[in-house]
Design an enzyme around this catalytic site. Structure first.
Site, PDB file in Angstrom:
ATOM      1  N   SER A 100      17.724  21.727 -12.518  1.00  0.00           N
ATOM      2  CA  SER A 100      18.104  20.511 -11.779  1.00  0.00           C
ATOM      3  C   SER A 100      18.373  19.327 -12.700  1.00  0.00           C
ATOM      4  O   SER A 100      17.720  19.172 -13.735  1.00  0.00           O
ATOM      5  CB  SER A 100      16.969  20.141 -10.819  1.00  0.00           C
ATOM      6  N   TYR A 124      24.016  16.199 -10.541  1.00  0.00           N
ATOM      7  CA  TYR A 124      24.192  15.069  -9.640  1.00  0.00           C
ATOM      8  C   TYR A 124      25.080  14.088 -10.378  1.00  0.00           C
ATOM      9  O   TYR A 124      24.749  13.677 -11.501  1.00  0.00           O
ATOM     10  CB  TYR A 124      22.853  14.395  -9.321  1.00  0.00           C
TER      11      TYR A 124
HETATM   12  C1  FNR Z   1      15.720  20.885  -3.591  1.00  0.00           C
HETATM   13  N1  FNR Z   1      17.078  21.133  -3.676  1.00  0.00           N
HETATM   14  C2  FNR Z   1      17.792  20.575  -4.728  1.00  0.00           C
HETATM   15  N2  FNR Z   1      19.117  20.852  -4.867  1.00  0.00           N
HETATM   16  C3  FNR Z   1      19.808  20.339  -5.909  1.00  0.00           C
HETATM   17  O1  FNR Z   1      21.002  20.607  -6.019  1.00  0.00           O
HETATM   18  N3  FNR Z   1      19.181  19.544  -6.841  1.00  0.00           N
HETATM   19  C4  FNR Z   1      17.868  19.220  -6.760  1.00  0.00           C
HETATM   20  O2  FNR Z   1      17.328  18.523  -7.608  1.00  0.00           O
HETATM   21  C5  FNR Z   1      17.142  19.718  -5.639  1.00  0.00           C
HETATM   22  N4  FNR Z   1      15.828  19.395  -5.484  1.00  0.00           N
HETATM   23  C6  FNR Z   1      15.096  19.992  -4.503  1.00  0.00           C
HETATM   24  C7  FNR Z   1      13.737  19.746  -4.419  1.00  0.00           C
HETATM   25  C8  FNR Z   1      12.961  20.404  -3.488  1.00  0.00           C
HETATM   26  C9  FNR Z   1      11.491  20.133  -3.434  1.00  0.00           C
HETATM   27  C10 FNR Z   1      13.576  21.329  -2.580  1.00  0.00           C
HETATM   28  C11 FNR Z   1      12.745  22.077  -1.580  1.00  0.00           C
HETATM   29  C12 FNR Z   1      14.924  21.544  -2.641  1.00  0.00           C
HETATM   30  C13 FNR Z   1      17.740  22.122  -2.782  1.00  0.00           C
HETATM   31  C14 FNR Z   1      17.639  23.537  -3.349  1.00  0.00           C
HETATM   32  O3  FNR Z   1      18.490  23.700  -4.457  1.00  0.00           O
HETATM   33  C15 FNR Z   1      18.051  24.611  -2.324  1.00  0.00           C
HETATM   34  O4  FNR Z   1      19.319  24.293  -1.777  1.00  0.00           O
HETATM   35  C16 FNR Z   1      17.040  24.796  -1.195  1.00  0.00           C
HETATM   36  O5  FNR Z   1      15.720  24.613  -1.647  1.00  0.00           O
HETATM   37  C17 FNR Z   1      17.190  26.192  -0.599  1.00  0.00           C
HETATM   38  O6  FNR Z   1      16.378  26.358   0.498  1.00  0.00           O
HETATM   39  P1  FNR Z   1      14.917  27.075   0.464  1.00  0.00           P
HETATM   40  O7  FNR Z   1      15.053  28.363  -0.313  1.00  0.00           O
HETATM   41  O8  FNR Z   1      13.996  26.102  -0.166  1.00  0.00           O
HETATM   42  O9  FNR Z   1      14.660  27.287   1.912  1.00  0.00           O
HETATM   43  C1  LAC Z   2      15.700  16.529  -3.043  1.00  0.00           C
HETATM   44  C2  LAC Z   2      16.603  16.062  -4.133  1.00  0.00           C
HETATM   45  C3  LAC Z   2      15.969  15.545  -5.336  1.00  0.00           C
HETATM   46  O1  LAC Z   2      16.123  17.364  -2.245  1.00  0.00           O
HETATM   47  O2  LAC Z   2      17.606  16.958  -4.379  1.00  0.00           O
HETATM   48  O3  LAC Z   2      14.563  16.001  -2.921  1.00  0.00           O
END
Ligand code: FNR
Ligand code: LAC
Length: 337
Positions: A100, A124
């Site tokens: 990330s 991002y």
């Molecule tokens: C995320 N997700 C996410 N996506 C992304 O592109 N950059 C990020 O920094 C984050 N950060 C993040 C933090 C947390 C705590 C969660 C739960 C999710 C989204 C992540 O990449 C993904 O799309 C989802 O988590 C998929 O769903 P499940 O497997 O958690 O149900």
């Molecule tokens: C989140 C961001 C950091 O889902 O992607 O919390």
């Protein structure tokens, strides 16, 4: 007791809720899991499954399985060794890893923990384009094989648990490197468009994956703008509540993309059978987010590796029971309509 429950017992409530929660009434969060569970399968029989091969490729890279780890933020909130521990666990399991932008560990150290394991860098696009370029450049230099542009987060969704908890990032995180300049969680650029796909591709010379697509027309526009792959996602239900579940969105995206790009999916994948379902609906790779976060919190790198290995074992068994000795044998006719 399952991993999420164990994580809940050891994490501060605010941290647990930040990870577990979704946006709004969490309808999409729940639907993501439920939509996979609704899909019924039509297994094949008498196909000689004495050897099941999980190998596949994505963007020209050979992978041991179609299971990937989705990018999630702030791992040092979950474990003192943060992204180094998660990366080591993912590498031990041999899964594709996506780091990330909101890593709390410098990308060079994460890359070192990953060793030869393939990994991609999630981007991002920040208001500060100079900082964005600097972060991506470091990831490319450290060995990222593709860039994943997260398209569904022009602003953060309304996370009501975080509002109720008055959640802020814990001070012991050190310096999350994408946040160590003026600005904060909200400093993603809301003006990002399809043009930024071409900008990333031409500036860094790596394939660009667009993450967070739920519509066929957006998939087509992304590919026209230079995307090499489309990642169907609703950010784990954390952005627009009421958005369609990813299992339900996937078929239309796959249809409209055809052979012009690879398609991946995440959201609510909890079992190897869900991975099989995703592949049957046309995904080339299937990613998990929260299951890895819980494993990291409860047992560090070792439990991350075990958790991914379990998912892999479940997938291997599911392929055997579905009469599919190879990932390529998993086709759409395995889904009962
Ligand atoms: C995320 N997700 C996410 N996506 C992304 O592109 N950059 C990020 O920094 C984050 N950060 C993040 C933090 C947390 C705590 C969660 C739960 C999710 C989204 C992540 O990449 C993904 O799309 C989802 O988590 C998929 O769903 P499940 O497997 O958690 O149900
Ligand atoms: C989140 C961001 C950091 O889902 O992607 O919390």
């Amino acid at each position: 007791m399952d991993l999420e429950e164990r994580a809940r017992e050891i994490l501060p409530q605010g941290v647990y809720d930040y990870v577990a929660g979704g946006a709004g009434d969490e309808l999409t969060l729940q639907e993501n899991v439920a939509a996979w569970q609704r899909i019924r399968l039509l297994p094949r029989v008498l196909r000689d499954v004495s050897a099941v091969d999980l190998g596949t490729t994505a963007l020209g890279t050979d992978l041991g399985s179609p299971i990937g780890v989705a990018p999630t933020a702030f791992h040092r909130m979950l474990h003192p060794d943060g992204e180094v521990a998660s990366a080591a666990g993912v590498a031990a399991a041999g899964a594709l890893h996506v780091v990330s932008t909101r890593s709390t560990t410098p990308v060079e150290q994460v890359a070192e923990a990953l060793g030869d394991n393939p990994w991609w860098y999630q981007v991002y696009v920040l208001r500060d384009r100079g900082l964005t370029e600097e972060l991506v450049r470091r990831a490319v230099t450290a060995g990222a094989k593709a860039l994943v542009l997260t398209a569904d987060t022009p602003r953060l969704g309304l996370r009501l648990r975080d509002v109720r908890n008055d959640f802020t990032l814990p001070p012991n995180l050190g310096s999350p490197e994408s946040l160590d300049r003026p600005g904060n969680l909200a400093d993603q650029d809301p003006a990002v468009t399809f043009d930024d796909i071409g900008w990333l591709a031409s500036t860094f010379g790596l394939p660009v994956v667009v993450k967070g697509v739920l519509r066929g027309d957006d998939a087509k526009s992304s590919i026209a703008a230079g995307a090499a792959a489309i990642w169907v996602s609703n950010h784990g239900g954390r952005q627009l509540d009421g958005a369609v579940a990813t299992a339900d969105a996937l078929p239309a995206v796959v249809d409209s993309v055809g052979d012009s790009a690879e398609v991946y999916v995440d959201g609510g994948v909890r079992r190897g059978i869900d991975v099989l379902r995703g592949i049957a609906l046309g995904a080339g790779l299937v990613f998990v987010g929260r299951p890895v976060s819980w494993a990291l919190a409860v047992g560090g790198s070792e439990l991350v590796a075990t958790t991914l290995q379990t998912l892999r074992d479940e997938l291997e068994l599911a392929l055997a029971l579905a009469g599919c000795p190879k990932v390529g044998d998993v086709t759409s006719d395995l889904v009962a309509r």
